[in-house]
Design a protein around this motif. Structure first.
Motif, PDB file in Angstrom:
ATOM      1  N   ALA A 112       0.835  -1.207   0.000  1.00 14.48           N
ATOM      2  CA  ALA A 112       0.000   0.000   0.000  1.00 14.48           C
ATOM      3  C   ALA A 112       0.872   1.261   0.000  1.00 14.48           C
ATOM      4  O   ALA A 112       0.533   2.251  -0.661  1.00 14.48           O
ATOM      5  CB  ALA A 112      -0.917  -0.013   1.215  1.00 14.48           C
ATOM      6  N   MET A 113       1.993   1.218   0.719  1.00 14.09           N
ATOM      7  CA  MET A 113       2.879   2.390   0.764  1.00 14.09           C
ATOM      8  C   MET A 113       3.454   2.705  -0.619  1.00 14.09           C
ATOM      9  O   MET A 113       3.612   3.872  -0.984  1.00 14.09           O
ATOM     10  CB  MET A 113       4.009   2.159   1.766  1.00 14.09           C
ATOM     11  CG  MET A 113       3.567   2.195   3.217  1.00 14.09           C
ATOM     12  SD  MET A 113       4.964   2.047   4.376  1.00 14.09           S
ATOM     13  CE  MET A 113       5.752   3.652   4.148  1.00 14.09           C
ATOM     14  N   ARG A 114       3.739   1.671  -1.392  1.00 16.01           N
ATOM     15  CA  ARG A 114       4.270   1.893  -2.749  1.00 16.01           C
ATOM     16  C   ARG A 114       3.236   2.585  -3.643  1.00 16.01           C
ATOM     17  O   ARG A 114       3.568   3.452  -4.444  1.00 16.01           O
ATOM     18  CB  ARG A 114       4.705   0.568  -3.357  1.00 16.01           C
ATOM     19  CG  ARG A 114       5.974  -0.008  -2.740  1.00 16.01           C
ATOM     20  CD  ARG A 114       6.356  -1.346  -3.349  1.00 16.01           C
ATOM     21  NE  ARG A 114       7.562  -1.870  -2.743  1.00 16.01           N
ATOM     22  CZ  ARG A 114       8.797  -1.558  -3.131  1.00 16.01           C
ATOM     23  NH1 ARG A 114       8.965  -0.731  -4.145  1.00 16.01           N
ATOM     24  NH2 ARG A 114       9.844  -2.066  -2.522  1.00 16.01           N
ATOM     25  N   VAL A 115       1.970   2.181  -3.500  1.00 12.22           N
ATOM     26  CA  VAL A 115       0.908   2.816  -4.285  1.00 12.22           C
ATOM     27  C   VAL A 115       0.764   4.283  -3.884  1.00 12.22           C
ATOM     28  O   VAL A 115       0.673   5.174  -4.742  1.00 12.22           O
ATOM     29  CB  VAL A 115      -0.433   2.075  -4.092  1.00 12.22           C
ATOM     30  CG1 VAL A 115      -1.553   2.791  -4.833  1.00 12.22           C
ATOM     31  CG2 VAL A 115      -0.314   0.639  -4.583  1.00 12.22           C
ATOM     32  N   VAL A 116       0.756   4.534  -2.587  1.00 13.91           N
ATOM     33  CA  VAL A 116       0.603   5.907  -2.102  1.00 13.91           C
ATOM     34  C   VAL A 116       1.780   6.779  -2.533  1.00 13.91           C
ATOM     35  O   VAL A 116       1.593   7.921  -2.967  1.00 13.91           O
ATOM     36  CB  VAL A 116       0.448   5.922  -0.571  1.00 13.91           C
ATOM     37  CG1 VAL A 116       0.481   7.349  -0.043  1.00 13.91           C
ATOM     38  CG2 VAL A 116      -0.852   5.253  -0.167  1.00 13.91           C
ATOM     39  N   GLN A 117       2.978   6.232  -2.441  1.00 13.77           N
ATOM     40  CA  GLN A 117       4.150   6.998  -2.859  1.00 13.77           C
ATOM     41  C   GLN A 117       4.083   7.335  -4.347  1.00 13.77           C
ATOM     42  O   GLN A 117       4.467   8.427  -4.773  1.00 13.77           O
ATOM     43  CB  GLN A 117       5.439   6.224  -2.551  1.00 13.77           C
ATOM     44  CG  GLN A 117       6.721   6.831  -3.101  1.00 13.77           C
ATOM     45  CD  GLN A 117       7.010   8.229  -2.585  1.00 13.77           C
ATOM     46  OE1 GLN A 117       6.377   8.694  -1.630  1.00 13.77           O
ATOM     47  NE2 GLN A 117       7.943   8.925  -3.220  1.00 13.77           N
ATOM     48  N   GLY A 118       3.568   6.409  -5.148  1.00  6.23           N
ATOM     49  CA  GLY A 118       3.411   6.681  -6.575  1.00  6.23           C
ATOM     50  C   GLY A 118       2.490   7.850  -6.835  1.00  6.23           C
ATOM     51  O   GLY A 118       2.730   8.679  -7.721  1.00  6.23           O
ATOM     52  N   ILE A 177      10.343   1.594   2.986  1.00 10.90           N
ATOM     53  CA  ILE A 177      10.531   2.837   3.736  1.00 10.90           C
ATOM     54  C   ILE A 177      11.831   3.521   3.313  1.00 10.90           C
ATOM     55  O   ILE A 177      11.877   4.750   3.127  1.00 10.90           O
ATOM     56  CB  ILE A 177      10.515   2.562   5.250  1.00 10.90           C
ATOM     57  CG1 ILE A 177       9.100   2.176   5.690  1.00 10.90           C
ATOM     58  CG2 ILE A 177      11.000   3.770   6.040  1.00 10.90           C
ATOM     59  CD1 ILE A 177       8.994   1.734   7.126  1.00 10.90           C
ATOM     60  N   LYS A 178      12.888   2.744   3.109  1.00 12.21           N
ATOM     61  CA  LYS A 178      14.171   3.319   2.678  1.00 12.21           C
ATOM     62  C   LYS A 178      14.042   3.950   1.293  1.00 12.21           C
ATOM     63  O   LYS A 178      14.551   5.050   1.046  1.00 12.21           O
ATOM     64  CB  LYS A 178      15.256   2.244   2.669  1.00 12.21           C
ATOM     65  CG  LYS A 178      15.713   1.816   4.060  1.00 12.21           C
ATOM     66  CD  LYS A 178      16.806   0.755   3.972  1.00 12.21           C
ATOM     67  CE  LYS A 178      17.282   0.352   5.352  1.00 12.21           C
ATOM     68  NZ  LYS A 178      18.330  -0.713   5.293  1.00 12.21           N
ATOM     69  N   GLU A 179      13.356   3.266   0.388  1.00 12.38           N
ATOM     70  CA  GLU A 179      13.181   3.794  -0.970  1.00 12.38           C
ATOM     71  C   GLU A 179      12.393   5.103  -0.951  1.00 12.38           C
ATOM     72  O   GLU A 179      12.742   6.071  -1.643  1.00 12.38           O
ATOM     73  CB  GLU A 179      12.469   2.772  -1.848  1.00 12.38           C
ATOM     74  CG  GLU A 179      13.315   1.557  -2.200  1.00 12.38           C
ATOM     75  CD  GLU A 179      12.526   0.543  -3.006  1.00 12.38           C
ATOM     76  OE1 GLU A 179      11.463   0.920  -3.558  1.00 12.38           O
ATOM     77  OE2 GLU A 179      12.960  -0.620  -3.087  1.00 12.38           O
ATOM     78  N   ILE A 180      11.329   5.131  -0.175  1.00 14.18           N
ATOM     79  CA  ILE A 180      10.499   6.335  -0.099  1.00 14.18           C
ATOM     80  C   ILE A 180      11.274   7.485   0.519  1.00 14.18           C
ATOM     81  O   ILE A 180      11.211   8.625   0.050  1.00 14.18           O
ATOM     82  CB  ILE A 180       9.205   6.043   0.697  1.00 14.18           C
ATOM     83  CG1 ILE A 180       8.329   5.064  -0.073  1.00 14.18           C
ATOM     84  CG2 ILE A 180       8.435   7.336   0.978  1.00 14.18           C
ATOM     85  CD1 ILE A 180       7.094   4.606   0.697  1.00 14.18           C
ATOM     86  N   SER A 181      12.050   7.199   1.554  1.00 12.74           N
ATOM     87  CA  SER A 181      12.853   8.231   2.206  1.00 12.74           C
ATOM     88  C   SER A 181      13.900   8.794   1.251  1.00 12.74           C
ATOM     89  O   SER A 181      14.141  10.008   1.219  1.00 12.74           O
ATOM     90  CB  SER A 181      13.534   7.677   3.457  1.00 12.74           C
ATOM     91  OG  SER A 181      12.575   7.260   4.410  1.00 12.74           O
ATOM     92  N   ARG A 182      14.533   7.922   0.458  1.00 10.41           N
ATOM     93  CA  ARG A 182      15.544   8.386  -0.494  1.00 10.41           C
ATOM     94  C   ARG A 182      14.943   9.292  -1.575  1.00 10.41           C
ATOM     95  O   ARG A 182      15.638  10.135  -2.139  1.00 10.41           O
ATOM     96  CB  ARG A 182      16.245   7.195  -1.139  1.00 10.41           C
ATOM     97  CG  ARG A 182      17.280   6.514  -0.253  1.00 10.41           C
ATOM     98  CD  ARG A 182      18.205   5.621  -1.064  1.00 10.41           C
ATOM     99  NE  ARG A 182      17.489   4.499  -1.657  1.00 10.41           N
ATOM    100  CZ  ARG A 182      17.377   3.294  -1.090  1.00 10.41           C
ATOM    101  NH1 ARG A 182      17.922   3.074   0.105  1.00 10.41           N
ATOM    102  NH2 ARG A 182      16.719   2.317  -1.692  1.00 10.41           N
TER     103      ARG A 182
END
Length: 521
Positions: A430-436, A470-475
């Motif tokens: 779900a976090m990957r979808v939201v980040q997109g 989480i690391k990918e989103i933070s970067r």
């Protein structure tokens, strides 16, 4: 809060409303639109004119089912008479809905015997939609006479003073009760489909039944309410229904496109699908009302946190910016904007709020709904534009509570009120979808807020997957806040976090976390 069903498509072949199934054609849509309006008018009339408390003393010691039928019948007549006096423009839709009920009605004799047959027959007779044989029996003539007298009595009550009206309505209800009581107890309460339901009723079919007396039945339904069918009425209603249909279709197309965009983002994840939840606006209002104090406090605290003084240059007054002034002198430019001032500087923020809707958090479902409501109200107040914040919930599926392109209005608030917990916690997916979705927003600061117990479930290695996500989103530059619900597990994953078990703790904990996060930008 009263919820009314709206027309809905079924298997791309039928429309359904109030237990009626019709083909998906223009004529059927006009019928359903008028049924919906009739139910809306009927409910509003009860809200405006009915006082069911007036029957409380009278109903004591009586059969509850039969008393409910009697009160319902008289009050339905009462509010319709009020409409005839004050709002006659809504009567044609009510008359047409009554007519459709007549087409759907089965023969009361086939529904049951005794009181049920009598109650069903009287209901249809009162609204002028009963079956009328060429040679009426003595019983049928007496029923028609009683129905006519009942209508006249209730119509007269509308023009009386409050106390006199109350007495006359009670008297009419008493007469209905004993008119039907002779046949024994009621096994069900007959009611017209576009009026308030009293359980199941076997009186009406789920489809329109062709009858040879359709035209006469329609005339009777209108004449019973004191109306005459106008030649241009059908054309007018058709245009109105068409406009409503086009609005509905436009909205459905918009929702379909919105859903499709998220389905593309979710295609590479293990989420089982994307949904737009049904709403419960009444629940939203109750939760918001109960939390008005904490919501106001959090808003005030965060406004203070965001009002940061910073130096801004390019002014013609204030404190001299010596290096800038020296450059102007050296270049012999004709400029005087060489001063700086301390001003409130707001960096544009985009927020994406994620709400855990999995079974693992179900024991705190009420608290989660309250916290989500607080965050929605805070985001709407603090984020400068409605297209700069969104809210989602998740479990096995991804649920759109508020898209970036949607206003924070009744529809989105209703979805927030309908939050429920079920299934597993596919948190990293779900976090990957939201980040997109969040990454597409142009803003100085992008913030992802997660409300969860911090226990991802659903497949092997999901915990490791969460750390990687989480690391990918933070970067990418997105800042994260973890809001732990009665669990410190969230601390294992989020640098900036807070833990709470009640919306009332948000002023202390969430504001502190936001202050910590704001130091990073």
């Amino acid at each position: 809060m009263i919820r009314l069903p709206t027309p809905r498509p079924v298997k791309d072949k039928f429309y359904a409303l109030q237990g009626l199934y019709t083909d998906q054609d223009e004529g059927s849509w006009v019928t359903l639109w008028r049924l919906f309006k009739a139910s809306l008018y009927h409910t509003a009339l009860h809200a405006a004119y009915s006082d069911f408390g007036r029957y409380a003393v009278w109903a004591k010691g009586k059969d509850l089912t039969l008393a409910t039928y009697s009160v319902s019948l008289v009050e339905d007549l009462h509010v319709t008479a009020q409409a005839a006096k004050r709002w006659p423009g809504i009567l044609p839709d009510i008359a047409h809905a009554n007519y459709i009920s007549g087409l759907r009605a089965t023969d009361p004799a086939a529904v049951g015997r005794g009181s049920l047959r009598d109650a069903a027959s009287l209901l249809l007779a009162v609204w002028g939609i009963g079956r009328r044989a060429k040679d009426s029996s003595e019983e049928e003539r007496k029923r028609e006479a009683f129905a006519s007298k009942l209508r006249s009595t209730v119509n007269a009550a509308v023009n009386m003073k409050a106390d006199e009206r109350k007495d006359l309505l009670l008297s009419a209800t008493h007469e209905v009760y004993f008119q039907v009581a002779g046949g024994g107890r009621l096994s069900e309460i007959p009611f017209l489909p576009h009026t308030e339901a009293h359980g199941e009723t076997s009186l009406f079919d789920s489809k329109l039944v062709e009858r040879p007396d359709d035209a006469a039945l329609l005339d009777s339904a209108y004449q019973t309410l004191g109306l005459t069918r106008g030649a241009g009425e059908q054309k007018l209603m058709k245009q109105e229904a068409t406009d409503a249909y086009l609005d509905m279709q436009t909205n459905n197309d918009r929702l379909s496109m919105m859903k499709s965009a998220y389905e593309s983002l979710a295609a590479t994840t293990r989420l089982e699908g994307v949904e737009i939840p049904q709403g419960d606006y009444g629940m939203f209002l109750r939760v918001k009302s109960a939390l008005s104090g904490p919501i106001s406090n959090v808003k005030n605290q965060l406004r203070q946190v965001r009002n940061v003084l910073d130096e801004t240059g390019g002014h013609e007054g204030g404190q001299l910016d010596l290096p800038e002034a020296m450059q102007v002198v050296a270049s012999k430019a004709r400029r005087s904007d060489v001063f700086v001032r301390l001003e409130n500087v707001h960096k544009e923020e985009a927020w994406a709020i994620m709400i855990d809707a999995s079974k693992s958090i179900s024991s705190f479902s009420h608290e989660v709904k309250g916290i989500a409501t607080c965050l929605g109200e805070v985001a709407n107040d603090l984020v400068s534009k409605p297209d700069q914040w969104a809210m989602y919930s998740f479990n096995n599926t991804f649920e759109i509570v508020k898209d970036f392109e949607e206003d924070y209005a009744i529809t989105t608030k209703a979805r927030l009120g309908a939050l429920t917990q079920r299934n597993m916690t596919l948190l990293p997916d779900a976090m990957r979808v939201v980040q997109g979705a969040l990454a597409s927003k142009s803003a100085d600061i992008r913030i992802l807020v997660l409300v969860s117990d911090g226990f991802p479930t659903g497949y092997e290695g999901i915990g490791k997957k969460l750390v990687e996500t989480i690391k990918e989103i933070s970067r990418s530059g997105t800042l994260l806040i973890g809001v732990g619900i009665n669990s410190s597990e969230i601390e294992e994953y989020f640098t900036v976090h807070c833990v709470l078990d009640s919306p009332y703790q948000m002023m202390k904990t969430f504001v502190k976390a936001y202050l910590e996060l704001s130091s990073m930008f």
